[in-house]
Every structure is written in C-alpha cells, then in structure tokens.
Design a protein around this motif. Structure first.
Motif, PDB file in Angstrom:
ATOM      1  N   THR A  51       0.834  -1.203   0.000  1.00 37.11           N
ATOM      2  CA  THR A  51       0.000   0.000   0.000  1.00 37.11           C
ATOM      3  C   THR A  51       0.867   1.252   0.000  1.00 37.11           C
ATOM      4  O   THR A  51       0.547   2.241  -0.675  1.00 37.11           O
ATOM      5  N   LYS A 338      -7.082   0.096  -0.179  1.00 40.74           N
ATOM      6  CA  LYS A 338      -7.219  -1.084  -1.026  1.00 40.74           C
ATOM      7  C   LYS A 338      -8.507  -1.025  -1.834  1.00 40.74           C
ATOM      8  O   LYS A 338      -8.554  -1.475  -2.987  1.00 40.74           O
ATOM      9  N   ARG A 367     -13.906  -6.961  -2.358  1.00 45.14           N
ATOM     10  CA  ARG A 367     -13.501  -6.134  -1.228  1.00 45.14           C
ATOM     11  C   ARG A 367     -14.384  -6.384  -0.005  1.00 45.14           C
ATOM     12  O   ARG A 367     -13.889  -6.413   1.123  1.00 45.14           O
TER      13      ARG A 367
END
Length: 567
Positions: A51, A338, A367
C-alpha cells in the motif's frame, strides 16, 4: 464521457482520484470543507509495504522518509510461571464455574511466581510504514495540484443524487452549491456517509468495540525504532484490559502511545492522561519519569460496521463509508486504500471501453469479502483477549498465544492483518489446464520482484501496476545478465509476445529472473491492482487469453449484451 464524481476529500477519495488520473480518467472531488488537513500527530496511519508503494507511485513522494518503518516488534507481558499445574489437571466444570477454589489457588500460585518477561521479534520482511495522516493527505493533495485530470471542489456538501442509465447527477449545497454531472459516483465520505444514506444502504454492526486514549509525545525510549506491545504492565494489575499499551515510532523521536480503556464511557480527562503517560514512561525506563514533550492527545473509538451493499447502479461506496474496523491493530484506512486501488482500474476500463457488469460487481464481491473476513476474525478473537481471565491466562504458553493474536493485526499477518486474497472472485478463471502453483495463490497480491521492462530497463514489478494494463511476466533465469535485445527474439519470446498482443485488453510483457515458487518458463498473468490471475506452465496462448478474458469480467460481447438487456 463525463468525469467520475468522488464525494469526500480524505485519503481514500484523493487516492482514488489519482489512481483514475493515472489511467486517463478525469474526476471531480467534492470536498465539504475548505481544503487541507489539520496537522495531528495523534492521528496516524500504518501502511503495509504494497500500500505504501501504491501511494508513492501516485504521489511521487518517498513516504518512507516522512514516516518510520519498524526495526522490530517488542512484546512485553507479565509471565505467569505455573510449573506444577497443567491443563489436564482441571475439568471443564471446575474451570467454567470456579468450583472448589481451584482457579483461585492457581491465581495465588502464579502471583507468587510471576516474573517480568520481554520477548523481542524481528520486523517482518516488509515492515509496515507508520506516518502521520496529515502528511499522507498533504502529499496526495500536492500530487493532485499537479494533475490536470482532477478537480477539487471545496465547500461543496452533497445534497442530492440522481441516477440515469447514462450517468449520475449530484447537487451540492453551500456557498458554491451547483449541479455536477458524472459517469459514476463514489462515496468516500466517511462513517456518516451522505452517499450511503441517500442510497438507503444499511450499515449494521457494533458501536464502541474498543476505546483508546492516545498521546503523541517526544521522548527517548529504551527501544528506538521498535514498535511496542505491552499487554499487562506490572504497575497496573487491577484489570488486564485496562493495562494494554502500544507504542509506535514516528520520525524525530516522536512516539504515538495508545492505552486500551476499560469498557464504558468514562471521560478521559487531561489529568488522567498525564498520569498514564508518566507511569508508563517510568515503568518502561525502570525509574522516575524521563523528560518528554507532549505534542497531541485524543480518544480513539473503534466501531465495527459493514455496509450491506457497496454498489447501487452507478454509485459505489469505499473506505469508511463502506466499512469500519480497527480493533486489535487492524487498519481501517489501509483497507480503504485497497478499496480505491481495486475500484480504480475497473472504473477506468468501464469509462474507456463501456461497462462490464461482472467486472463492476466484482468490486463489492472481492472487497466486501476481505473486510468481512477481517471483521469476523476480530470478533472471534476479542472474547479470548478481552474476557478478563479464565484458565488460559495462567497456562504456560497461553500468554505467548495471546501475544501472537494481538500482534497479527499490527504486523500485517494472520486473519487479522494479512493482505486480502480474492480467492472466490467472480473474475477468477475456471478450467485452466496449464495452471501451475507458485508461492502466490491466485487472487493474492504478487511478490515485488525485479523485472525487465519492454524498453530494457530494470524496474520493480510494483512500479508497473495501476496503468490500465494487464501484466504478463515470464520467469526466465539468466536473462538479467544479458541486454534485452539479445534474448527478446530468441526461444519462446516471439510466441509469448504474439500471445500478449492478441489479448482482449492491453498488456505489458515483462521478464523476471526468478519468482517465489515458480520454475523456468512459468508465465504469470497479473491484474492492474497487483493480484495474481493465474500462473501457467509455459506459453499457452489459448489459456492466457481465457484467463485474461475472465479477469476482465468475461467476453466483451456477452457483457455488452447483458448490459443492454438490463436497461
């Protein structure tokens, strides 16, 4: 084609805007405030390496220089030594109800033999990055200032959303209230999301799962550069849940300290917080309170909630508007970023080539499943760690198990913290005969290895992500010592290059000398967000095409017909 409307100018909304711009999609960000982010050292974020790499690609800023990577992890607890007593000495009845005074005897014995234990663990191979949230937000805003495809509308509070088959219209109120026309709309507007409420999406879950008192201070601690978890400080023995402390380093000798508060809504007064700071520092340094400079304070309340739906037509939710989590070290903002990474390439493909319903629906399927699994793991662990006793607190080795559970979320491992895998994604290809196993499971984030790009340069694999293109990586040992021009026309390369050119979506062909668990001539197909689609045994053009088509949501013709039929 109208721009994508992004509601909310926090880190998730700004990241989504930059990710879309990187794929040539314009956006407008509706910011209900005047712009900017208040500097707060007690408000920080912890980012996994992949990330952090995403944000560095988007901003062009080496965020590692503005934060701290943990040199290690230190877990401190009060070890209970009970050599004479084993788990088999008690039956379930005596443990469950405390019969015959047995549990009290164990507690008395363990207190008589207790000692102060410190266990030190090395940092993960990719240690997390800890930095102040305003530093991240400012880096994102600075990058957007240089990006002509992103417009930020300040003092623009969302009031109304209207959807049609061809787009979305949003009305804002305030000094600059007006109508905005967009192709899609994404609500990144936080826990009290107006977008979620206007779409009548339920947001069930639990309130105040945990509460923490937070302080940012400058001090010299005995463990520079190491994150710290102190489960049961000996100077606070009245309640295990009242004693847990975490400390995370920031640059320039600054630390963020979090104290887990007992259940309830007791007011955290400045006097109480100063007392906790002084006793904690004194306990860690083994004497009187060392000099410190208090920089910022706060109270952080953790809620666990998950939106029922993340998509309604052309409207999507992301970040805190879609989910709230954060107990036991899990990182809500990490998951929100994300979300943005997952959604950006799917919206970009729909924006450029027309909507594919399977692809757009996969955002929620992927997700939401990952966040739901994280929430379930936390809910299962919380009673074990916050139950306040029982025999497991006194059995040798049990404390070490508790430490491991607590550190999972902080270190990004296990069910609480490991990167999400889209194992059951609707985009996963089926029936690929040439598929072979590698150390990365299909649907999981790929490892960051050195690759040779099409121009012959050596780059990191993560540097090629997020470009609205699939990645095809050939594992070819020995190629790193030769210039690309010497082997690009040799062996299987021409056949693979032809297969890549024939794929149903633009793809970049890369070559790596090695990849964990992959043998020579393995071919990896990777999504724009860095998740593995499949690994193939050699050059298999038909299988490669089938896998790429599945990763894009199915055949374009079938998708177009399904979309037309739904109108």
């Amino acid at each position: 084609m109208d721009p994508v409307i992004i509601v909310g100018a926090g880190p998730v909304g700004l990241t989504l805007a930059l990710a879309l711009a990187r794929q040539e999609v314009p956006s407008v960000v509706l910011d209900e405030g005047p712009g900017g982010d208040e500097p707060r050292l007690a408000r920080t974020v912890v980012l996994r390496e992949d990330t952090a790499a995403l944000l560095e690609r988007l901003t062009g800023v080496p965020l590692a220089e503005a934060g701290t990577r943990w040199a290690g992890w230190r877990s401190m607890r009060r070890r209970q030594v009970v050599r004479e007593i084993t788990f088999g000495d008690f039956d379930d009845a005596s443990v469950g109800f405390g019969n015959s005074g047995t549990l009290g005897d164990v507690e008395q014995m363990s207190e008589a033999r207790s000692e102060y234990a410190v266990t030190t663990g090395a940092a993960p191979e990719e240690p997390p990055l800890h930095l102040a949230q305003h530093v991240l937000t400012n880096a994102l805003r600075a990058a957007i200032d240089r990006e002509p495809l992103v417009e930020i509308a300040v003092d623009s509070r969302l009031d109304t959303i209207e959807q049609e088959t061809s787009g979305v219209t949003a009305r804002t109120r305030g000094p600059k209230g007006t109508w905005w026309r967009g192709s899609y709309l994404v609500g990144c507007d936080g826990p009290r999301s107006t977008v979620r409420k206007l779409q009548d999406i339920r947001f069930p879950g639990r309130t105040a799962v945990e509460r923490y008192a937070v302080a940012a201070l400058r001090a010299e601690l005995p463990w520079p550069g190491r994150a710290l978890l102190h489960r049961m400080p000996p100077w606070r023995t009245s309640s295990p849940s009242a004693g847990e402390i975490t400390a995370r380093p920031l640059p320039d000798g600054v630390w963020r300290l979090d104290w887990l508060l007992p259940p309830g809504k007791d007011l955290v007064t400045p006097e109480l917080l100063v007392t906790r700071i002084r006793e904690t520092l004194a306990g860690w340094t083994g004497g009187s309170t060392p000099p410190y400079e208090l920089l910022d304070t706060g109270v952080h309340t953790v809620h666990h909630r998950l939106a029922r739906r993340w998509r309604v037509g052309r409207v999507f939710l992301a970040g805190d508007a879609a989910h709230l989590l954060g107990a036991l070290g899990t990182q809500g903002l990490e998951e929100g970023l994300k979300d943005a990474d997952n959604l950006a390439w799917k919206l970009a493909l729909a924006w450029h080539h027309g909507p594919r319903e399977t692809l757009l629906n996969s955002y929620q399927a992927e997700r939401r499943a990952v966040v739901a699994a994280r929430l379930r793991a936390a809910d299962q662990v919380l009673p074990l760690l916050r139950g306040g006793g029982a025999l497991r607190s006194y059995v040798p080795g049990a404390g070490r198990g508790h430490d491991a559970l607590l550190t999972d979320g902080h270190l990004g491992r296990g069910p609480l913290g490991s990167p999400g895998t889209y194992a059951d994604s609707p985009l996963a290809p089926q029936g690929i005969e040439a598929e072979v196993p590698v150390d990365t499971l299909p649907g999981a984030p790929v490892a960051d290895v050195r690759v040779t790009a099409e121009d012959g340069s050596f780059v990191r694999l993560r540097d090629r992500l997020g470009r609205d293109a699939l990645l095809v990586v050939l594992i070819a040992p020995g190629t790193g010592v030769w210039e690309r021009k010497h082997w690009v026309t040799a062996g299987i390369m021409p056949r693979l290059a032809a297969a890549v050119t024939a794929l149903p979506h633009p793809a970049e062909l890369l070559v790596a000398e090695r990849y964990p668990g992959a043998s020579a001539h393995t071919v990896l197909l990777i999504r724009p967000d860095g998740h593995l689609v499949t690994a193939l045994n050699g050059v298999r053009p038909a299988d490669l095409y089938t896998a790429a088509e599945a990763a894009l949501g199915g055949p374009a013709k079938a998708t177009a017909e399904a979309t037309a039929g739904s109108r």
